[in-house]
Scaffold this active site. Sequence first.
Site, PDB file in Angstrom:
ATOM      1  N   LYS A  98      20.189  -6.001  28.936  1.00 43.30           N
ATOM      2  CA  LYS A  98      20.030  -4.558  29.638  1.00 43.30           C
ATOM      3  C   LYS A  98      19.330  -3.501  28.697  1.00 43.30           C
ATOM      4  O   LYS A  98      18.681  -2.822  29.063  1.00 43.30           O
ATOM      5  CB  LYS A  98      21.509  -3.979  29.876  1.00 43.30           C
ATOM      6  CG  LYS A  98      22.210  -4.760  30.932  1.00 43.30           C
ATOM      7  CD  LYS A  98      23.558  -4.211  31.390  1.00 43.30           C
ATOM      8  CE  LYS A  98      24.381  -4.922  32.272  1.00 43.30           C
ATOM      9  NZ  LYS A  98      25.785  -4.338  32.597  1.00 43.30           N
ATOM     10  N   ASP A 134      25.497   0.567  37.099  1.00 41.43           N
ATOM     11  CA  ASP A 134      26.804   0.430  36.506  1.00 41.43           C
ATOM     12  C   ASP A 134      27.709   1.588  36.544  1.00 41.43           C
ATOM     13  O   ASP A 134      28.909   1.691  36.983  1.00 41.43           O
ATOM     14  CB  ASP A 134      26.955   0.001  35.007  1.00 41.43           C
ATOM     15  CG  ASP A 134      26.385  -1.479  34.966  1.00 41.43           C
ATOM     16  OD1 ASP A 134      26.759  -2.180  35.882  1.00 41.43           O
ATOM     17  OD2 ASP A 134      26.254  -1.909  33.878  1.00 41.43           O
TER      18      ASP A 134
HETATM   19  P1  NDP Z   1      30.001  -5.049  23.886  1.00 41.96           P
HETATM   20  O1  NDP Z   1      29.710  -6.115  23.174  1.00 41.96           O
HETATM   21  O2  NDP Z   1      28.674  -4.041  23.878  1.00 41.96           O
HETATM   22  O3  NDP Z   1      31.091  -4.221  23.286  1.00 41.96           O
HETATM   23  C1  NDP Z   1      32.370  -4.821  23.124  1.00 41.96           C
HETATM   24  C2  NDP Z   1      33.293  -3.512  22.909  1.00 41.96           C
HETATM   25  O4  NDP Z   1      34.528  -4.128  22.883  1.00 41.96           O
HETATM   26  C3  NDP Z   1      33.107  -2.617  21.545  1.00 41.96           C
HETATM   27  O5  NDP Z   1      33.622  -1.406  21.693  1.00 41.96           O
HETATM   28  C4  NDP Z   1      34.219  -3.609  20.768  1.00 41.96           C
HETATM   29  O6  NDP Z   1      34.528  -2.678  19.352  1.00 41.96           O
HETATM   30  C5  NDP Z   1      35.204  -3.721  21.684  1.00 41.96           C
HETATM   31  N1  NDP Z   1      35.971  -5.041  21.371  1.00 41.96           N
HETATM   32  C6  NDP Z   1      35.534  -6.257  21.279  1.00 41.96           C
HETATM   33  N2  NDP Z   1      36.837  -6.896  20.818  1.00 41.96           N
HETATM   34  C7  NDP Z   1      37.597  -6.176  20.618  1.00 41.96           C
HETATM   35  C8  NDP Z   1      39.092  -6.253  20.079  1.00 41.96           C
HETATM   36  N3  NDP Z   1      39.748  -7.461  19.921  1.00 41.96           N
HETATM   37  N4  NDP Z   1      39.940  -5.252  20.109  1.00 41.96           N
HETATM   38  C9  NDP Z   1      39.544  -4.087  20.270  1.00 41.96           C
HETATM   39  N5  NDP Z   1      38.335  -3.891  20.747  1.00 41.96           N
HETATM   40  C10 NDP Z   1      37.310  -4.899  21.026  1.00 41.96           C
HETATM   41  O7  NDP Z   1      30.537  -5.333  25.410  1.00 41.96           O
HETATM   42  P2  NDP Z   1      30.043  -4.520  26.861  1.00 41.96           P
HETATM   43  O8  NDP Z   1      30.200  -3.218  26.613  1.00 41.96           O
HETATM   44  O9  NDP Z   1      28.883  -5.183  27.439  1.00 41.96           O
HETATM   45  O10 NDP Z   1      31.273  -5.125  27.695  1.00 41.96           O
HETATM   46  C11 NDP Z   1      32.621  -4.776  27.467  1.00 41.96           C
HETATM   47  C12 NDP Z   1      33.564  -5.179  28.782  1.00 41.96           C
HETATM   48  O11 NDP Z   1      33.036  -4.717  29.714  1.00 41.96           O
HETATM   49  C13 NDP Z   1      33.395  -6.546  29.019  1.00 41.96           C
HETATM   50  O12 NDP Z   1      34.625  -7.366  28.809  1.00 41.96           O
HETATM   51  C14 NDP Z   1      32.508  -6.846  30.200  1.00 41.96           C
HETATM   52  O13 NDP Z   1      32.944  -8.110  30.837  1.00 41.96           O
HETATM   53  C15 NDP Z   1      33.146  -5.542  30.797  1.00 41.96           C
HETATM   54  N6  NDP Z   1      32.098  -5.115  31.872  1.00 41.96           N
HETATM   55  C16 NDP Z   1      32.269  -5.183  33.113  1.00 41.96           C
HETATM   56  C17 NDP Z   1      31.574  -4.960  34.164  1.00 41.96           C
HETATM   57  C18 NDP Z   1      31.914  -4.789  35.570  1.00 41.96           C
HETATM   58  O14 NDP Z   1      30.955  -4.396  36.483  1.00 41.96           O
HETATM   59  N7  NDP Z   1      33.243  -4.876  35.654  1.00 41.96           N
HETATM   60  C19 NDP Z   1      30.020  -4.246  33.827  1.00 41.96           C
HETATM   61  C20 NDP Z   1      29.795  -4.181  32.389  1.00 41.96           C
HETATM   62  C21 NDP Z   1      30.670  -4.689  31.458  1.00 41.96           C
HETATM   63  P3  NDP Z   1      33.887  -2.710  18.217  1.00 41.96           P
HETATM   64  O15 NDP Z   1      32.969  -1.690  18.270  1.00 41.96           O
HETATM   65  O16 NDP Z   1      34.912  -2.430  17.201  1.00 41.96           O
HETATM   66  O17 NDP Z   1      33.264  -4.075  18.043  1.00 41.96           O
END
Ligand code: NDP
Length: 314
Positions: A98, A134
């Site tokens: 994206k 989104d």
């Molecule tokens: P990114 O990898 O860009 O971001 C991940 C985020 O999750 C960061 O803020 C990260 O924090 C945090 N994170 C990861 N692991 C942990 C943990 N164990 N504990 C706490 N925080 C954690 O992913 P995306 O933003 O692209 O996606 C995030 C979620 O949203 C995914 O699960 C995805 O499937 C879902 N999603 C759903 C959509 C839908 O249409 N329903 C559309 C887009 C996404 P840190 O900065 O600390 O690493």
Amino acid sequence: MVAFPSPVPASVAPVLSLSDLAAWSRSGTSLAVLGHPIKHSISPPMHNAALAELARADARFADWEYFRFDIHPDDLPQALDLLHAKQFRGVNLTVPHKIIAFGRVASVDPAARPVGAVNTLRWSADGWEGFNTDGYGLASAVGETLGCALAGTNVILLGAGGAARGAAVECLQRGCASLAIANRTPENLAALLETLRPVAGVIPVRGFSPSAPPADLPARALVINATSAGLRDSDPLPIDLAALPRPAAVYDMIYNPPRTPLLRAAGAAGLPFANGLSMLVHQGAKALEIWSGVPATRTAPTMAAAARAALGRQ
Ligand code: NDP
């Protein structure tokens, strides 16, 4: 050369590659989703179910079909050029494309500019037009499943990745009352807050650590989980709901598994909650609207049924 049994049953639609794209010769109207990995995407069955229904009422859609391609990020520029040359009408982009695609489109919808990412491309003679559906998906989903409008609502957003950024921009563009964002890694939170500054206007925006929520957070807030914590059952909770003033409702963008630990905690606390399947459906229906002109509200119910069926098969 790729063989195209027509129509490709959604459940067995093949995962296609860059070389399949280079050999593309299909004459009908083609749509595609690109991701890496892409195997678990349920977008093809969702879109193909909606297209099949549209085709029953309107012959214009008889030759429309939606395909999936596994494209490595290094190959994305070449794939986008090929898709344009082969005149695909539209493309969806998922992880990790994206943000990369944002810098490679001919024009970006003004609403998508502050998000810095596009999930939907539409063919034009001048090049790809980029959109991000989104945010629309999230707003429609919380309205449909939780009866919440983002406008005028206090939002507590968990996460600072791509999904959180899109959600934050949507909340601000729709005029939420306030936005408080929690993230595990402070540097990522600070970067997100910085990018939101020009969008926020007079809306109060603050950040906090999920392990130490401030005492003056608003009660009756809508909590939105945009972290990936919850994809695995062993993941930690992205926040302890009991440490927040009692929220109005909890929305988790994760849809597989359908009931994350956060949603289980919300249910145990007697809070309304919903998972991210509705967001996936509404962003998809909006993308199809951009390509076809058919209102998203018309195709969303068919997409929702197909998405539930596809998840049931996984
Ligand atoms: P990114 O990898 O860009 O971001 C991940 C985020 O999750 C960061 O803020 C990260 O924090 C945090 N994170 C990861 N692991 C942990 C943990 N164990 N504990 C706490 N925080 C954690 O992913 P995306 O933003 O692209 O996606 C995030 C979620 O949203 C995914 O699960 C995805 O499937 C879902 N999603 C759903 C959509 C839908 O249409 N329903 C559309 C887009 C996404 P840190 O900065 O600390 O690493």
